[in-house]
Each structure stands twice: as C-alpha cells, then as structure tokens.
Design an enzyme around this catalytic site. Structure first.
Site, PDB file in Angstrom:
ATOM      1  N   GLY A  60      71.893 -58.507 111.948  1.00 16.79           N
ATOM      2  CA  GLY A  60      70.574 -57.980 112.354  1.00 16.79           C
ATOM      3  C   GLY A  60      69.211 -57.984 111.255  1.00 16.79           C
ATOM      4  O   GLY A  60      67.835 -57.856 111.364  1.00 16.79           O
TER       5      GLY A  60
ATOM      6  N   CYS B 203      78.082 -62.181 119.723  1.00 11.90           N
ATOM      7  CA  CYS B 203      76.983 -61.122 119.383  1.00 11.90           C
ATOM      8  C   CYS B 203      75.616 -62.545 119.989  1.00 11.90           C
ATOM      9  O   CYS B 203      75.494 -63.449 119.895  1.00 11.90           O
ATOM     10  CB  CYS B 203      77.065 -61.899 117.408  1.00 11.90           C
ATOM     11  SG  CYS B 203      76.188 -60.879 116.863  1.00 11.90           S
ATOM     12  N   ASN B 204      74.703 -61.448 120.266  1.00 14.59           N
ATOM     13  CA  ASN B 204      73.312 -61.676 120.319  1.00 14.59           C
ATOM     14  C   ASN B 204      72.238 -62.848 119.343  1.00 14.59           C
ATOM     15  O   ASN B 204      72.044 -63.140 119.536  1.00 14.59           O
ATOM     16  CB  ASN B 204      72.514 -60.597 121.749  1.00 14.59           C
ATOM     17  CG  ASN B 204      73.059 -59.814 122.779  1.00 14.59           C
ATOM     18  OD1 ASN B 204      72.392 -60.116 123.876  1.00 14.59           O
ATOM     19  ND2 ASN B 204      73.767 -59.553 122.285  1.00 14.59           N
ATOM     20  N   THR B 205      72.600 -61.643 117.975  1.00 18.70           N
ATOM     21  CA  THR B 205      71.206 -62.315 116.627  1.00 18.70           C
ATOM     22  C   THR B 205      72.420 -63.726 116.702  1.00 18.70           C
ATOM     23  O   THR B 205      71.113 -64.892 116.771  1.00 18.70           O
ATOM     24  CB  THR B 205      72.292 -61.477 115.213  1.00 18.70           C
ATOM     25  OG1 THR B 205      71.755 -60.031 116.299  1.00 18.70           O
ATOM     26  CG2 THR B 205      70.884 -61.412 114.740  1.00 18.70           C
TER      27      THR B 205
ATOM     28  N   CYS C 228      72.570 -56.318 122.096  1.00 19.04           N
ATOM     29  CA  CYS C 228      73.558 -56.064 120.925  1.00 19.04           C
ATOM     30  C   CYS C 228      74.732 -56.006 121.245  1.00 19.04           C
ATOM     31  O   CYS C 228      74.433 -54.574 122.308  1.00 19.04           O
ATOM     32  CB  CYS C 228      72.912 -55.464 119.842  1.00 19.04           C
ATOM     33  SG  CYS C 228      74.000 -55.098 118.375  1.00 19.04           S
TER      34      CYS C 228
END
Ligand code: DGL
Length: 263
Positions: free
Chosen positions: A42, A73-75, A187
């Site tokens: 992040g 994982c959003n990132t 997240c």
C-alpha cells in the site's frame, strides 16, 4: 485432477478472502502466498506493485499449476489485474472495493472507502464510484497503520485502539463525514479487524467487504471441478522466508493452512 486455488496477498489480509472461498468450496486444495518480501504494497508505487505481482504470479502459476488465481488484495488488484489477466494461462479473480453494494445499502448517501494509500488513489476506484455510486458522496482514506494492526492481531498482539479511531476519523473528519453510515473495507486486511473498527466508530455503521462476492465468483468459475477425494492440507508460502513466523502459525492453522514454506 484439478489444481489448487492460489491466493496472493502481501501479507495475512487475503486470509479474509480465503476463509470465504474455503467455506464455499470445502474440497478444494488451497495454497496461500504472502509476498512478505514485498510487504506492504500500500505504500509502494504502481510500477513496483505491478512488477512484483506479475513476476510472482508467473513463477507461482508455473510451479503450482493452480486451477484459478485469486488476487486477495485490493492494492494488487486495482493496480495490476489488467496487466496479469491477459498473460496468465488460468482465470484470475481480483478483489476490488465493494462500492456497488455499499452504494445500494447506504441510507444517508455518504459512503467511505477505507483502503491502502495506493488503492484509494487508483482510477479503478474513480471508475467504480462513477459507475455505481454517482448518487452518493464517496469519501476515501488510506491507512498503512491499519494494515500493520491486522498483521499484529494475527500474531497474537493487541494493536493500539488509537489506530482504529484514527482510521475512522480519517473518513468522518472530511466534509460530509458526519453523515457517513457505510464503510467499504477496501483492503483485505481490514475485515480481520472489523470488530475493532466497529468499536472505534462514533456511531453504528455498516462495514462491507467483497469476500462473499469473490467466493461466489470463484465457485462459479470452478463449477464441475474434480477435486481430489482426500482434501490436502492447505499450504502457506512466504516470499520473505519462514524464520520469525512462529507467532503466526496458530492463526494460519485456524484458516486450514497446515504447512509453511518459503518461495
Ligand atoms: N491486503 C492488501 C490490500 O487488500 C494490502 C496491504 C498492504 O500490503 O499494504 O490492499
């Protein structure tokens, strides 16, 4: 025989996604990779995250021959999904902020997106907001401390409650924040500390994450898969080596990950 489901995150966050997938597909073999050598994602640049995720997934898919990859994982998903999907030979499911259900559910019309600093600045989030939440005020806040807090919690430590208060205040202190009623946990680390976040909120709020949607999508893509008759124990792979992982082992076991390896 069908290959395992491969999950990738920078750390333990993706376990919140793995739990939802495992509940839906109890016979599927699971391999969880934590890119601990690259943690955290992040605070990294788009180029760094993209290069790591693409390189790592190339190596992992060659070695493990998974039936599907879940970028838990959003990132990594909001930055790299578009790059990795066309080059991997297996289907890839990503984890992107659950803005659509939040916008459908909010009563006040103010929703918050709580993610990493990298995720909340992504055009992907602009796009989701424009497509699904144009009738809402969408506030965003990025927190690296909250990622660390989830890592600590799974190692049996008690994070400082101020971390959770600060994360919520990062949204409520913005214009319109007094009407905020729904927070997207954007997240995958954050559902692991949802109870702490709820306790730190100044009033009851709804917290939404994408894990159930990802589990549904994964199960749909794997419909009819022939899983081994005896389910193998879940495997955890760490890119940063396995020393110092002892405090994490009970939590990993709790998620069905019995063995720990380094890549
Ligand atoms: N769990 C990750 C996410 O969903 C990222 C945490 C980090 O490495 O910063 O965004």
């Amino acid at each position: 025989m069908t290959g395992p489901i491969l999950f990738l995150d920078s750390g333990v966050g993706g376990l919140s996604v793995l739990a939802a997938v495992a509940a839906r597909l109890p016979d599927a073999p699971l391999v969880y990779c934590a890119d601990s050598a690259g943690f955290p994602y992040g605070t990294k640049s788009e180029a760094e995250v993209s290069a790591r995720v693409a390189g790592l997934l190339g190596r992992l898919t060659e070695r493990l021959r998974p039936s599907i990859v879940v970028i838990a994982c959003n990132t990594a998903s909001t930055i790299a999904l578009g790059h990795v999907r066309p080059v991997l030979a297996v289907p890839v499911v990503g984890t992107v902020p659950a803005i659509k259900p939040a916008a459908e559910q909010t009563q006040s019309g103010v929703i918050g997106v709580l993610g990493t600093k990298a995720t909340v600045r992504q055009p992907y989030v602009d796009d989701l907001s424009a497509r699904f939440a144009s009738h809402c005020t969408v506030l965003r806040h990025g927190s690296a401390a909250l990622v660390e807090a989830a890592e600590h919690k799974l190692r049996g430590l008690t994070p400082d409650p101020a971390i959770f208060r600060d994360a919520i205040a990062g949204l409520t202190a913005q214009p319109g924040g007094d009407r905020l009623d729904t927070i997207v946990l954007a997240c995958t680390h954050f559902p692991l500390v949802a109870a702490e976040l709820a306790a730190a909120a100044p009033r009851p709020m709804a917290f939404i994450d994408g894990a159930q949607g990802i589990a549904r999508r994964t199960a749909h893509l794997l419909e009819g898969a022939a899983w081994p008759e005896v389910r193998s124990a879940g495997r955890a792979i760490f890119t940063g080596g396995t020393s110092g992982l002892a405090p994490l082992l009970p939590a990993l076991k709790g998620f069905g990950l019995e063995t720990v390896e380094s890549l």
